[in-house]
Design a protein around this motif. Structure first.
Motif, PDB file in Angstrom:
ATOM      1  N   LEU A  20       0.821  -1.206   0.000  1.00 40.07           N
ATOM      2  CA  LEU A  20       0.000   0.000   0.000  1.00 40.07           C
ATOM      3  C   LEU A  20       0.857   1.259   0.000  1.00 40.07           C
ATOM      4  O   LEU A  20       1.967   1.271   0.550  1.00 40.07           O
ATOM      5  CB  LEU A  20      -0.913   0.008   1.228  1.00 40.07           C
ATOM      6  N   SER A  21       0.335   2.305  -0.593  1.00 38.33           N
ATOM      7  CA  SER A  21       1.003   3.600  -0.572  1.00 38.33           C
ATOM      8  C   SER A  21       1.069   4.130   0.854  1.00 38.33           C
ATOM      9  O   SER A  21       0.144   3.925   1.650  1.00 38.33           O
ATOM     10  CB  SER A  21       0.246   4.589  -1.454  1.00 38.33           C
ATOM     11  N   THR A  22       2.136   4.815   1.169  1.00 37.48           N
ATOM     12  CA  THR A  22       2.250   5.452   2.487  1.00 37.48           C
ATOM     13  C   THR A  22       1.631   6.845   2.492  1.00 37.48           C
ATOM     14  O   THR A  22       1.643   7.526   3.518  1.00 37.48           O
ATOM     15  CB  THR A  22       3.722   5.540   2.919  1.00 37.48           C
ATOM     16  N   GLN A  23       1.060   7.265   1.367  1.00 40.08           N
ATOM     17  CA  GLN A  23       0.487   8.606   1.269  1.00 40.08           C
ATOM     18  C   GLN A  23      -0.939   8.680   1.797  1.00 40.08           C
ATOM     19  O   GLN A  23      -1.434   9.768   2.073  1.00 40.08           O
ATOM     20  CB  GLN A  23       0.515   9.068  -0.197  1.00 40.08           C
ATOM     21  N   ARG A  24      -1.597   7.525   1.906  1.00 38.32           N
ATOM     22  CA  ARG A  24      -2.966   7.490   2.402  1.00 38.32           C
ATOM     23  C   ARG A  24      -3.120   6.372   3.423  1.00 38.32           C
ATOM     24  O   ARG A  24      -2.382   5.385   3.387  1.00 38.32           O
ATOM     25  CB  ARG A  24      -3.970   7.246   1.257  1.00 38.32           C
ATOM     26  N   GLN A  25      -4.077   6.543   4.316  1.00 39.64           N
ATOM     27  CA  GLN A  25      -4.388   5.468   5.233  1.00 39.64           C
ATOM     28  C   GLN A  25      -4.966   4.305   4.445  1.00 39.64           C
ATOM     29  O   GLN A  25      -5.641   4.492   3.427  1.00 39.64           O
ATOM     30  CB  GLN A  25      -5.400   5.949   6.273  1.00 39.64           C
ATOM     31  N   GLY A  26      -4.699   3.092   4.901  1.00 37.54           N
ATOM     32  CA  GLY A  26      -5.198   1.910   4.210  1.00 37.54           C
ATOM     33  C   GLY A  26      -5.753   0.892   5.179  1.00 37.54           C
ATOM     34  O   GLY A  26      -5.874   1.139   6.383  1.00 37.54           O
ATOM     35  N   GLY A  27      -6.114  -0.264   4.645  1.00 35.94           N
ATOM     36  CA  GLY A  27      -6.649  -1.330   5.476  1.00 35.94           C
ATOM     37  C   GLY A  27      -6.369  -2.687   4.866  1.00 35.94           C
ATOM     38  O   GLY A  27      -6.169  -2.815   3.654  1.00 35.94           O
ATOM     39  N   LEU A  28      -6.353  -3.693   5.719  1.00 37.56           N
ATOM     40  CA  LEU A  28      -6.177  -5.074   5.289  1.00 37.56           C
ATOM     41  C   LEU A  28      -7.350  -5.896   5.804  1.00 37.56           C
ATOM     42  O   LEU A  28      -7.679  -5.828   6.994  1.00 37.56           O
ATOM     43  CB  LEU A  28      -4.880  -5.676   5.849  1.00 37.56           C
ATOM     44  N   LYS A  29      -7.982  -6.654   4.931  1.00 40.73           N
ATOM     45  CA  LYS A  29      -8.978  -7.629   5.370  1.00 40.73           C
ATOM     46  C   LYS A  29      -8.327  -8.993   5.294  1.00 40.73           C
ATOM     47  O   LYS A  29      -7.965  -9.461   4.211  1.00 40.73           O
ATOM     48  CB  LYS A  29     -10.240  -7.587   4.504  1.00 40.73           C
ATOM     49  N   ILE A  30      -8.150  -9.628   6.457  1.00 38.84           N
ATOM     50  CA  ILE A  30      -7.524 -10.942   6.507  1.00 38.84           C
ATOM     51  C   ILE A  30      -8.603 -11.981   6.797  1.00 38.84           C
ATOM     52  O   ILE A  30      -9.451 -11.792   7.669  1.00 38.84           O
ATOM     53  CB  ILE A  30      -6.370 -10.995   7.531  1.00 38.84           C
ATOM     54  N   VAL A  31      -8.590 -13.072   6.031  1.00 40.53           N
ATOM     55  CA  VAL A  31      -9.679 -14.041   6.067  1.00 40.53           C
ATOM     56  C   VAL A  31      -9.120 -15.450   6.215  1.00 40.53           C
ATOM     57  O   VAL A  31      -8.149 -15.823   5.543  1.00 40.53           O
ATOM     58  CB  VAL A  31     -10.528 -13.963   4.773  1.00 40.53           C
ATOM     59  N   LEU A  32      -9.759 -16.232   7.075  1.00 37.52           N
ATOM     60  CA  LEU A  32      -9.450 -17.654   7.224  1.00 37.52           C
ATOM     61  C   LEU A  32     -10.764 -18.414   7.168  1.00 37.52           C
ATOM     62  O   LEU A  32     -11.678 -18.141   7.953  1.00 37.52           O
ATOM     63  CB  LEU A  32      -8.757 -17.923   8.565  1.00 37.52           C
ATOM     64  N   THR A  33     -10.898 -19.361   6.217  1.00 34.67           N
ATOM     65  CA  THR A  33     -12.137 -20.133   6.083  1.00 34.67           C
ATOM     66  C   THR A  33     -11.855 -21.620   6.291  1.00 34.67           C
ATOM     67  O   THR A  33     -10.702 -22.062   6.335  1.00 34.67           O
ATOM     68  CB  THR A  33     -12.783 -19.951   4.698  1.00 34.67           C
TER      69      THR A  33
END
Length: 291
Positions: A93-106
């Motif tokens: 992700l760019s460091t210029q904007r806030q971001g997010g990660l969706k981590i999934v385990l099924t």
């Protein structure tokens, strides 16, 4: 929106984690339609905020992921592998904007016994104006009493599962009523949580959040807010919160990993005081946290 798939390792594996995380090229097939995550909601997830390339509150998120997996009888996550995968995904992700990660385990493809894991990395779409402007919420009955976790553990209260249809329906209902978000309340009249956030209230010099034993998720950002509050000399408390306290509080917020602290301005149309100075300090602390 970079996507990363994991060759999910057993929790006791001593294999090297490097090479078990693969970035998926755009247009490449990533998921078997027979996977029990998307087909039955049989899986767990976490959403992690990323600021300046740093995944925030990682220890708390991994702990909650493991607890959710335990409640669903899923294999325990391999902590080192997920830490590595999260680090790789955050770096995309760019460091210029806030971001997010969706981590999934099924639970994976039915009948295989092999879990599936993936991470989706994304940049924030907006500028989070609600951190200053606040949000209007409505209260909605969650449909069960505050003893649900003890009385009916098979309902998986307190697990962050992929079964979010009810939560999304509640947010649509809020918008139909001219509000921004929802605070769920138990059928016996206690504040629970929002569909994607934790509720926090201020009464004088005490910061309060609902107890998690009433069937709600432990909030990762709430833990950070409590640490911030205690450093400012405020008291903190987990308590049973009657629904009437939402409008009796000196200030109230919904707190989550990406949006952070959004002050509540109205509950079911009634005004709620806004503590803008504390809100700004709270969000500054959340943005600056290392873990």
């Amino acid at each position: 929106m970079p996507v990363f798939m994991l060759d999910v390792l057993p929790s006791d594996s001593s294999a090297a984690v490097a090479g078990t995380v693969h970035r998926v090229e755009t247009g490449t097939v990533t998921l078997d339609v027979r996977d029990l995550g998307p087909s039955r909601g049989d899986g767990v997830f976490e959403t992690i905020g990323v600021v300046d390339g740093h995944p925030q509150a990682l220890d708390a998120h991994l702990k909650r992921l493991a607890n959710s997996a335990h409640l669903l009888d899923l294999p325990e996550p391999h902590e080192a592998q997920w830490r590595h995968a999260i680090t790789v995904a955050a770096a995309s992700l760019s460091t210029q904007r806030q971001g997010g990660l969706k981590i999934v385990l099924t639970r994976g493809v039915e009948g295989t016994g092999t879990p599936t894991g993936w991470i989706v990395a994304s940049e924030a779409a907006g500028d989070f104006a609600e951190r200053e402007a606040g949000i209007r919420v409505i209260t909605l009955d969650r449909g069960y009493t505050s003893d649900v976790a003890a009385r009916a553990p098979w309902l998986l209260a307190g697990a962050k599962t992929l079964s979010y249809a009810v939560n999304m329906a509640a947010l649509r209902e809020a918008r139909r009523r001219g509000a921004d978000d929802v605070v769920f309340v138990s059928s016996d009249g206690y504040v629970m949580e929002a569909p994607t956030s934790t509720v926090i209230l201020r009464f004088g010099d005490c910061i309060v959040t609902p107890r998690t034993d009433i069937g709600i998720l432990p909030g990762t950002s709430q833990l950070s807010v409590f640490a911030f509050a205690e450093a400012r000399g405020l008291r903190t408390e987990e308590a049973l919160v009657p629904v009437g306290d939402l409008t009796r509080a000196d200030a109230a917020w919904l707190v989550s990993s990406v949006r952070l602290a959004a002050p509540i301005t109205h509950v079911d149309g009634a005004d709620v005081p806004v503590d803008l100075e504390l809100t700004r300090a709270m969000n500054a602390a959340l943005l600056a946290r290392e873990n």
